[in-house]
Motif scaffolding. Sequence first.
Motif, PDB file in Angstrom:
ATOM      1  N   ASP A  97       5.289   8.914  10.041  1.00 45.64           N
ATOM      2  CA  ASP A  97       4.774   9.667   8.887  1.00 45.64           C
ATOM      3  C   ASP A  97       5.358   9.161   7.571  1.00 45.64           C
ATOM      4  OD1 ASP A  97       2.844  11.392   9.714  1.00 45.64           O
ATOM      5  OD2 ASP A  97       4.176  13.107  10.002  1.00 45.64           O
ATOM      6  N   ILE A  98       6.589   8.707   7.617  1.00 44.98           N
ATOM      7  CA  ILE A  98       7.228   8.203   6.396  1.00 44.98           C
ATOM      8  C   ILE A  98       6.466   7.001   5.862  1.00 44.98           C
ATOM      9  CG2 ILE A  98       9.306   7.055   5.517  1.00 44.98           C
ATOM     10  CD1 ILE A  98      10.912   8.892   7.431  1.00 44.98           C
ATOM     11  N   PHE A  99       5.946   6.179   6.764  1.00 44.17           N
ATOM     12  CA  PHE A  99       5.282   4.948   6.346  1.00 44.17           C
ATOM     13  C   PHE A  99       3.762   5.075   6.233  1.00 44.17           C
ATOM     14  CE2 PHE A  99       9.230   3.696   8.490  1.00 44.17           C
ATOM     15  CZ  PHE A  99       9.843   3.053   7.436  1.00 44.17           C
ATOM     16  N   HIS A 100       3.168   6.037   6.912  1.00 48.36           N
ATOM     17  CA  HIS A 100       1.702   6.140   6.930  1.00 48.36           C
ATOM     18  C   HIS A 100       1.144   6.643   5.604  1.00 48.36           C
ATOM     19  CE1 HIS A 100      -2.251   7.885   8.195  1.00 48.36           C
ATOM     20  NE2 HIS A 100      -2.352   6.642   8.585  1.00 48.36           N
ATOM     21  N   ARG A 101       1.695   7.678   5.045  1.00 50.69           N
ATOM     22  CA  ARG A 101       1.325   8.231   3.745  1.00 50.69           C
ATOM     23  C   ARG A 101      -0.175   8.479   3.596  1.00 50.69           C
ATOM     24  NH1 ARG A 101       5.422   5.877  -0.681  1.00 50.69           N
ATOM     25  NH2 ARG A 101       7.290   6.051   0.575  1.00 50.69           N
ATOM     26  N   SER A 102      -0.701   9.317   4.422  1.00 42.76           N
ATOM     27  CA  SER A 102      -2.143   9.571   4.416  1.00 42.76           C
ATOM     28  C   SER A 102      -2.605  10.262   3.143  1.00 42.76           C
ATOM     29  CB  SER A 102      -2.540  10.414   5.625  1.00 42.76           C
ATOM     30  OG  SER A 102      -2.028  11.721   5.522  1.00 42.76           O
ATOM     31  N   ASN A 103      -1.752  11.064   2.518  1.00 45.00           N
ATOM     32  CA  ASN A 103      -2.162  11.742   1.290  1.00 45.00           C
ATOM     33  C   ASN A 103      -2.416  10.737   0.171  1.00 45.00           C
ATOM     34  OD1 ASN A 103      -1.903  14.683   2.013  1.00 45.00           O
ATOM     35  ND2 ASN A 103       0.101  13.915   2.611  1.00 45.00           N
ATOM     36  N   ARG A 104      -1.546   9.753   0.056  1.00 49.10           N
ATOM     37  CA  ARG A 104      -1.773   8.704  -0.953  1.00 49.10           C
ATOM     38  C   ARG A 104      -3.016   7.889  -0.623  1.00 49.10           C
ATOM     39  NH1 ARG A 104       3.214   6.170  -4.004  1.00 49.10           N
ATOM     40  NH2 ARG A 104       4.251   8.111  -4.470  1.00 49.10           N
ATOM     41  N   GLN A 105      -3.223   7.615   0.668  1.00 50.51           N
ATOM     42  CA  GLN A 105      -4.415   6.882   1.075  1.00 50.51           C
ATOM     43  C   GLN A 105      -5.672   7.675   0.734  1.00 50.51           C
ATOM     44  OE1 GLN A 105      -4.122   5.885   5.213  1.00 50.51           O
ATOM     45  NE2 GLN A 105      -2.212   4.765   4.945  1.00 50.51           N
ATOM     46  N   ASN A 106      -5.640   8.975   1.009  1.00 50.86           N
ATOM     47  CA  ASN A 106      -6.794   9.809   0.687  1.00 50.86           C
ATOM     48  C   ASN A 106      -7.059   9.847  -0.810  1.00 50.86           C
ATOM     49  OD1 ASN A 106      -7.258  10.412   3.372  1.00 50.86           O
ATOM     50  ND2 ASN A 106      -6.138  12.345   3.303  1.00 50.86           N
ATOM     51  N   MET A 107      -6.004   9.955  -1.594  1.00 50.18           N
ATOM     52  CA  MET A 107      -6.160   9.977  -3.048  1.00 50.18           C
ATOM     53  C   MET A 107      -6.714   8.638  -3.539  1.00 50.18           C
ATOM     54  SD  MET A 107      -5.752  12.384  -5.143  1.00 50.18           S
ATOM     55  CE  MET A 107      -6.549  12.250  -6.712  1.00 50.18           C
ATOM     56  N   ALA A 108      -6.251   7.532  -2.966  1.00 45.91           N
ATOM     57  CA  ALA A 108      -6.752   6.206  -3.360  1.00 45.91           C
ATOM     58  C   ALA A 108      -8.220   6.051  -2.976  1.00 45.91           C
ATOM     59  CB  ALA A 108      -5.912   5.109  -2.698  1.00 45.91           C
ATOM     60  N   LEU A 109      -8.614   6.597  -1.820  1.00 46.70           N
ATOM     61  CA  LEU A 109     -10.016   6.539  -1.415  1.00 46.70           C
ATOM     62  C   LEU A 109     -10.888   7.325  -2.391  1.00 46.70           C
ATOM     63  CD1 LEU A 109      -9.860   6.975   2.471  1.00 46.70           C
ATOM     64  CD2 LEU A 109     -10.370   4.893   1.195  1.00 46.70           C
TER      65      LEU A 109
END
Length: 160
Positions: A97-109
């Motif tokens: 979870d520390i490296f995946h950062r799905s929230n940042r990925q979602n925001m970038a999408l």
Amino acid sequence: MDEQKRIETRQRLEKGKSYKWLQKISDIMDRYYLDAALGFAIPGGIGDAIAAVFSIGYVLFSAIGVRSFPLTLAIMNNTLRDVVLGMIPFYLGDIFDIFHRSNRQNMALIRGFVEGDQAIIHAVNRKAGISILVFILLCVLLYFMIRLVIWAAQYMFSLF
């Protein structure tokens, strides 16, 4: 004309409270590692499920604000992948979870999709296609699981 409409849409979305709230969520969950901390603090996948609740905002924003089915599927793909990775036992998932950062990925999408970034749009469409295939596969598996349960129940009743 299409470019002007996209600029107006982007400005409307970026000025909205929802967009600003999602940026704050992204910062808190990923920059300060709250996503991983919840997983560490509340074991058994419960912390990961609580962290996933914050991702509902991205799903709603993409579905209602941006009105994009592929973007919504891509965000759901990221969120579910984050939950599944976070649930890996022995705190390994929380390290992921520390490296995946799905929230940042979602925001970038969301940001790239609204801005019309072709690379992001291509990635969104690819993830949406994968999500549809996985959904179909899960429906087929569910069908066979239901059939198996019915068969097992009939077999058990035939013994009596």
